[in-house]
Design a protein around this motif. Structure first.
Motif, mmCIF file in Angstrom:
data_model
loop_
_atom_site.group_PDB
_atom_site.id
_atom_site.type_symbol
_atom_site.label_atom_id
_atom_site.label_comp_id
_atom_site.label_asym_id
_atom_site.label_seq_id
_atom_site.Cartn_x
_atom_site.Cartn_y
_atom_site.Cartn_z
ATOM 1 N N UNK A 135 0.829 -1.206 0.000
ATOM 2 C CA UNK A 135 0.000 0.000 0.000
ATOM 3 C C UNK A 135 0.865 1.257 0.000
ATOM 4 N N UNK A 136 1.858 1.298 0.873
ATOM 5 C CA UNK A 136 2.687 2.495 0.996
ATOM 6 C C UNK A 136 3.429 2.781 -0.302
ATOM 7 N N UNK A 148 -5.140 4.936 -6.799
ATOM 8 C CA UNK A 148 -4.536 3.665 -6.384
ATOM 9 C C UNK A 148 -5.567 2.856 -5.613
ATOM 10 N N UNK A 149 -5.654 1.577 -5.916
ATOM 11 C CA UNK A 149 -6.527 0.653 -5.197
ATOM 12 C C UNK A 149 -5.738 -0.590 -4.820
ATOM 13 N N UNK A 154 -6.409 -7.118 4.855
ATOM 14 C CA UNK A 154 -6.339 -6.272 6.050
ATOM 15 C C UNK A 154 -6.495 -4.793 5.744
ATOM 16 N N UNK A 155 -6.010 -4.359 4.588
ATOM 17 C CA UNK A 155 -6.015 -2.934 4.266
ATOM 18 C C UNK A 155 -6.536 -2.702 2.842
ATOM 19 N N UNK A 156 -7.817 -2.961 2.590
ATOM 20 C CA UNK A 156 -8.349 -2.679 1.262
ATOM 21 C C UNK A 156 -8.355 -1.168 1.004
#
Length: 309
Positions: A135-136, A148-149, A154-156
């Motif tokens: 993600x980062x 960004x997707x 855990x982190x959708x």
């Protein structure tokens, strides 16, 4: 070869204490100032802490001018990846592009309990770390005007705008470290600019470096792209009285430090640095535990740095 000062403020330090160390390191010619990211002391009473790593680094971003700044390491359990990416990018902007992010799975259960932070089992912590890295880095590399997707367990992330922009092109350099045999080297090969072996001997550090270089090859990445670093506690003394005084100040035994750190005379330390260099280390994090002893930092700079830089 470069040398960075590494502090443990959870043991007890104010922002002004950290600033004094950082400015001493900058004036003495060190390449960076890093701090741990912990909320609970591991010995003593922790007075006057705790402090937050990224808040203090934001202050140092404005109060220093040259040093690289970062964490060794932030725990993935502490923060959501989206807000963490924004915070780190902001500090990078504030510093003019001098920030690096060390990120790990988290390990110190007591601090999670003390401050109401979830502490899942080790597998889930590594799953979360892997998603956070995705993600980062995804947020940092999304161009403005695009989104960004991330379809994660855990982190959708859905349609985050490409506005999380560090000052450094391509994003803030990421540091991954540890002694894990499979997932840690793989994560370093996929996401990191640097792999760190902390508080191990030259021989063990060399084994970890071999493992992560092999992981790079497995991921079709040139192993030479990855900086290899070590972290070692520092205790310099060119006479036994000074060495013992500095060891006593951090509640450590001199003989143990000689075996498990960068400790002893200038000549002893230069020799041990050479042993780490032989196994591939090109960057050293010098863990300074007595933040009041600024002469310690200056002594290393004046006696050791000219021989090894």
């Amino acid at each position: 070869m470069d040398f960075r000062i590494f502090t443990e403020p959870q043991q007890g330090a104010t922002y002004d204490d950290l600033l004094a160390v950082a400015r001493t390191a900058e004036d003495a010619g060190f390449d960076g100032f890093f701090r741990s990211d912990h909320y609970l002391h591991m010995s003593g009473d922790g007075t006057p802490g705790p402090t937050d790593a990224w808040i203090t680094l934001a202050g140092l971003a404005r109060d220093t001018s040259r040093l690289r700044l970062g964490t060794l390491v932030t725990a993935a359990t502490f923060r959501l990846p989206g807000p963490l990416a924004i915070a780190v990018a902001g500090v990078d902007q504030m510093s003019g592009g001098r920030v690096e992010l060390g990120l790990g799975a988290g390990w110190f259960e007591a601090e999670h309990t003390a401050y109401g932070i979830d502490f899942p089992d080790v597998k889930e912590r590594f799953d979360r770390l892997e998603e956070q890295l995705a993600v980062i880095t995804g947020l940092w590399t999304t161009p403005q005007g695009e989104t960004f997707s991330h379809d994660g367990s855990h982190y959708p992330i859905a349609d985050a705008p490409g506005l999380v922009a560090p000052a450094q092109a391509g994003g803030v350099p990421i540091i991954v470290g540890g002694s894990g045999k499979r997932r840690t080297p793989a994560l370093a090969a996929r996401y990191a600019e640097e792999f760190n072996a902390a508080f191990d001997s030259p021989e063990v550090s060399g084994e970890l470096f071999t493992r992560v270089r092999a992981a790079c090859e497995d991921h079709r990445r040139d192993p030479d792209e990855l900086t290899l670093s070590v972290a070692q506690v520092l205790c310099v003394g060119n006479d036994e009285a000074t060495l013992r005084r500095r060891a006593d100040a951090i509640s450590r035994d001199v003989d143990e430090l000689r075996s498990n750190g960068l400790a002893g005379s200038t000549d002893e330390i230069v020799d041990r640095i050479g042993r780490f260099a032989e196994v591939g280390a090109t960057r050293f994090y010098l863990q300074v535990l007595d933040l009041s002893d600024l002469d310690h930092i200056e002594e290393f700079a004046s006696t050791v740095l000219p021989q090894v830089s």
